[in-house]
Design a protein around this motif. Sequence first.
Motif, PDB file in Angstrom:
ATOM      1  N   GLY A  22       0.812  -1.211   0.000  1.00  0.00           N
ATOM      2  CA  GLY A  22       0.000   0.000   0.000  1.00  0.00           C
ATOM      3  C   GLY A  22       0.845   1.261   0.000  1.00  0.00           C
ATOM      4  N   LEU A  23       1.925   1.262   0.778  1.00  0.00           N
ATOM      5  CA  LEU A  23       2.823   2.420   0.784  1.00  0.00           C
ATOM      6  C   LEU A  23       3.446   2.636  -0.590  1.00  0.00           C
ATOM      7  N   LEU A  24       3.807   1.550  -1.262  1.00  0.00           N
ATOM      8  CA  LEU A  24       4.373   1.679  -2.607  1.00  0.00           C
ATOM      9  C   LEU A  24       3.348   2.250  -3.581  1.00  0.00           C
ATOM     10  N   ILE A  25       2.089   1.854  -3.418  1.00  0.00           N
ATOM     11  CA  ILE A  25       1.035   2.381  -4.278  1.00  0.00           C
ATOM     12  C   ILE A  25       0.879   3.885  -4.080  1.00  0.00           C
ATOM     13  N   PHE A  26       0.976   4.328  -2.836  1.00  0.00           N
ATOM     14  CA  PHE A  26       0.854   5.756  -2.556  1.00  0.00           C
ATOM     15  C   PHE A  26       2.104   6.525  -2.993  1.00  0.00           C
ATOM     16  N   LEU A  27       3.280   5.969  -2.736  1.00  0.00           N
ATOM     17  CA  LEU A  27       4.523   6.722  -2.860  1.00  0.00           C
ATOM     18  C   LEU A  27       5.277   6.474  -4.153  1.00  0.00           C
ATOM     19  N   TRP A  28       4.704   5.734  -5.105  1.00  0.00           N
ATOM     20  CA  TRP A  28       5.435   5.408  -6.333  1.00  0.00           C
ATOM     21  C   TRP A  28       5.949   6.648  -7.070  1.00  0.00           C
ATOM     22  N   PRO A  29       5.293   7.829  -6.999  1.00  0.00           N
ATOM     23  CA  PRO A  29       5.838   8.979  -7.743  1.00  0.00           C
ATOM     24  C   PRO A  29       7.263   9.355  -7.344  1.00  0.00           C
ATOM     25  N   LEU A  30       7.653   9.013  -6.116  1.00  0.00           N
ATOM     26  CA  LEU A  30       8.999   9.367  -5.678  1.00  0.00           C
ATOM     27  C   LEU A  30      10.072   8.512  -6.342  1.00  0.00           C
ATOM     28  N   PHE A  31       9.665   7.387  -6.929  1.00  0.00           N
ATOM     29  CA  PHE A  31      10.645   6.438  -7.472  1.00  0.00           C
ATOM     30  C   PHE A  31      10.411   6.129  -8.946  1.00  0.00           C
ATOM     31  N   ALA A  32       9.513   6.867  -9.597  1.00  0.00           N
ATOM     32  CA  ALA A  32       9.198   6.590 -10.999  1.00  0.00           C
ATOM     33  C   ALA A  32      10.353   7.009 -11.903  1.00  0.00           C
ATOM     34  N   THR A  33      10.615   6.204 -12.907  1.00  0.00           N
ATOM     35  CA  THR A  33      11.651   6.517 -13.896  1.00  0.00           C
ATOM     36  C   THR A  33      11.061   7.434 -14.981  1.00  0.00           C
ATOM     37  N   PRO A  34      11.915   8.101 -15.762  1.00  0.00           N
ATOM     38  CA  PRO A  34      11.405   9.035 -16.776  1.00  0.00           C
ATOM     39  C   PRO A  34      10.455   8.401 -17.783  1.00  0.00           C
ATOM     40  N   ASP A  35      10.680   7.117 -18.108  1.00  0.00           N
ATOM     41  CA  ASP A  35       9.835   6.462 -19.103  1.00  0.00           C
ATOM     42  C   ASP A  35       8.729   5.618 -18.480  1.00  0.00           C
ATOM     43  N   ALA A  36       8.478   5.806 -17.173  1.00  0.00           N
ATOM     44  CA  ALA A  36       7.457   5.010 -16.488  1.00  0.00           C
ATOM     45  C   ALA A  36       6.074   5.320 -17.053  1.00  0.00           C
ATOM     46  N   GLY A 201      11.018  10.643 -13.031  1.00  0.00           N
ATOM     47  CA  GLY A 201      12.448  10.450 -13.150  1.00  0.00           C
ATOM     48  C   GLY A 201      13.282  11.422 -12.359  1.00  0.00           C
ATOM     49  N   ALA A 202      12.659  12.458 -11.784  1.00  0.00           N
ATOM     50  CA  ALA A 202      13.411  13.395 -10.950  1.00  0.00           C
ATOM     51  C   ALA A 202      13.849  12.694  -9.669  1.00  0.00           C
ATOM     52  N   PRO A 203      14.930  13.136  -9.033  1.00  0.00           N
ATOM     53  CA  PRO A 203      15.352  12.515  -7.767  1.00  0.00           C
ATOM     54  C   PRO A 203      14.214  12.529  -6.743  1.00  0.00           C
ATOM     55  N   PRO A 204      14.144  11.512  -5.888  1.00  0.00           N
ATOM     56  CA  PRO A 204      13.048  11.458  -4.900  1.00  0.00           C
ATOM     57  C   PRO A 204      12.918  12.725  -4.068  1.00  0.00           C
ATOM     58  N   TRP A 205      14.049  13.284  -3.628  1.00  0.00           N
ATOM     59  CA  TRP A 205      13.969  14.475  -2.794  1.00  0.00           C
ATOM     60  C   TRP A 205      13.383  15.653  -3.563  1.00  0.00           C
ATOM     61  N   GLU A 206      13.632  15.700  -4.908  1.00  0.00           N
ATOM     62  CA  GLU A 206      13.095  16.792  -5.727  1.00  0.00           C
ATOM     63  C   GLU A 206      11.582  16.677  -5.858  1.00  0.00           C
ATOM     64  N   ASN A 207      11.097  15.456  -6.152  1.00  0.00           N
ATOM     65  CA  ASN A 207       9.648  15.262  -6.239  1.00  0.00           C
ATOM     66  C   ASN A 207       8.995  15.440  -4.874  1.00  0.00           C
ATOM     67  N   LEU A 208       9.702  15.058  -3.814  1.00  0.00           N
ATOM     68  CA  LEU A 208       9.144  15.252  -2.481  1.00  0.00           C
ATOM     69  C   LEU A 208       9.009  16.749  -2.177  1.00  0.00           C
ATOM     70  N   ARG A 209       9.971  17.542  -2.617  1.00  0.00           N
ATOM     71  CA  ARG A 209       9.874  18.990  -2.424  1.00  0.00           C
ATOM     72  C   ARG A 209       8.696  19.554  -3.204  1.00  0.00           C
ATOM     73  N   ARG A 210       8.533  19.089  -4.430  1.00  0.00           N
ATOM     74  CA  ARG A 210       7.417  19.547  -5.247  1.00  0.00           C
ATOM     75  C   ARG A 210       6.078  19.127  -4.625  1.00  0.00           C
ATOM     76  N   PHE A 211       6.045  17.896  -4.116  1.00  0.00           N
ATOM     77  CA  PHE A 211       4.821  17.434  -3.466  1.00  0.00           C
ATOM     78  C   PHE A 211       4.513  18.273  -2.225  1.00  0.00           C
ATOM     79  N   GLY A 212       5.543  18.604  -1.451  1.00  0.00           N
ATOM     80  CA  GLY A 212       5.326  19.439  -0.278  1.00  0.00           C
ATOM     81  C   GLY A 212       4.753  20.792  -0.647  1.00  0.00           C
ATOM     82  N   THR A 213       5.274  21.392  -1.722  1.00  0.00           N
ATOM     83  CA  THR A 213       4.744  22.675  -2.193  1.00  0.00           C
ATOM     84  C   THR A 213       3.296  22.533  -2.630  1.00  0.00           C
ATOM     85  N   PHE A 214       3.000  21.434  -3.344  1.00  0.00           N
ATOM     86  CA  PHE A 214       1.633  21.156  -3.787  1.00  0.00           C
ATOM     87  C   PHE A 214       0.686  21.021  -2.599  1.00  0.00           C
ATOM     88  N   SER A 215       1.100  20.259  -1.583  1.00  0.00           N
ATOM     89  CA  SER A 215       0.235  20.028  -0.420  1.00  0.00           C
ATOM     90  C   SER A 215      -0.011  21.307   0.364  1.00  0.00           C
TER      91      SER A 215
END
Length: 272
Positions: A22-36, A201-215
């Motif tokens: 379930g955590l992977l289903i929620f958090l997959w955006p942090l680990f997605a590759t550019p061609d995912a 495909g962005a680094p996890p910390w970068e997408n996490l920062r973007r997600f934090g801004t979104f939230s």
Amino acid sequence: MSNVIALRPRSTIALAIVSVAGLLIFLWPLFATPDARLGQNADAPLVFALLIPLLMAVVLFEISEGGLDVKAVAMLGVLSAVGAALRPLGAGTAGLETVFFLLVLGGRVFGPGFGFVLGSTTLFASALVTGGVGPWLPYQMLGAAWVGLGAGLLPRVPGRWEVPLLAAYGAVAGLLYGWLLNFSFWPFAVGLGGDLSFVAGAPPWENLRRFGTFSVATSLWWDLGRALTNVVLISITGKAVLATLRRASRRAAFDDEVTFDEPVSTRHTLAG
């Protein structure tokens, strides 16, 4: 705390596996590759919405096989109905969620297994009452199940500290629940650009920062409202509700082993 629903080794393993999945289903955006494909396919939330109930069904089956008796089902039915009746009172307006405090108190009294099942059944029942059935419902059910599970796993504390502990947990759980639900649709939100958008495909910390801004930009006040509602309701009602639930648990004798004695008439006949 009374473990109304006993977690056997198999059900514990199933619960752990489903929680990780379930955590992977929620958090997959942090680990997605550019061609995912997930990052490019707006149908992904629907696929996950179908997968989550299947995962939860595995856990519920394992739990029911070893520890779900008639008394536990009856208690689940009562608390789920109460939660379904409470939810429309807030309906999420400005974050006023009036259902989560009951999941915290129920999980605390009746144990983690009961809390997990209570969270999922309560959100399902309340969705039927409020007309909130949709692809978001499985995500809500799993998130609420984790809220009840976590309450049942909290450590024992002296009586005077129990309500403050549960209130603090309710605040944290309210925030985490909102953030997890944001993850379920953030990558596919339309009309967003710049620091708010998901970048595959962005680094996890970068997408996490973007997600934090979104939230912060879209749901912070709702999440804070949910957390504050949990704190207020648990602080005001916690002592009385905990006492009521524990009294009901003692009367139902969930912890007593069921035995079947020989009928009195039969014993008298054999003795004669």
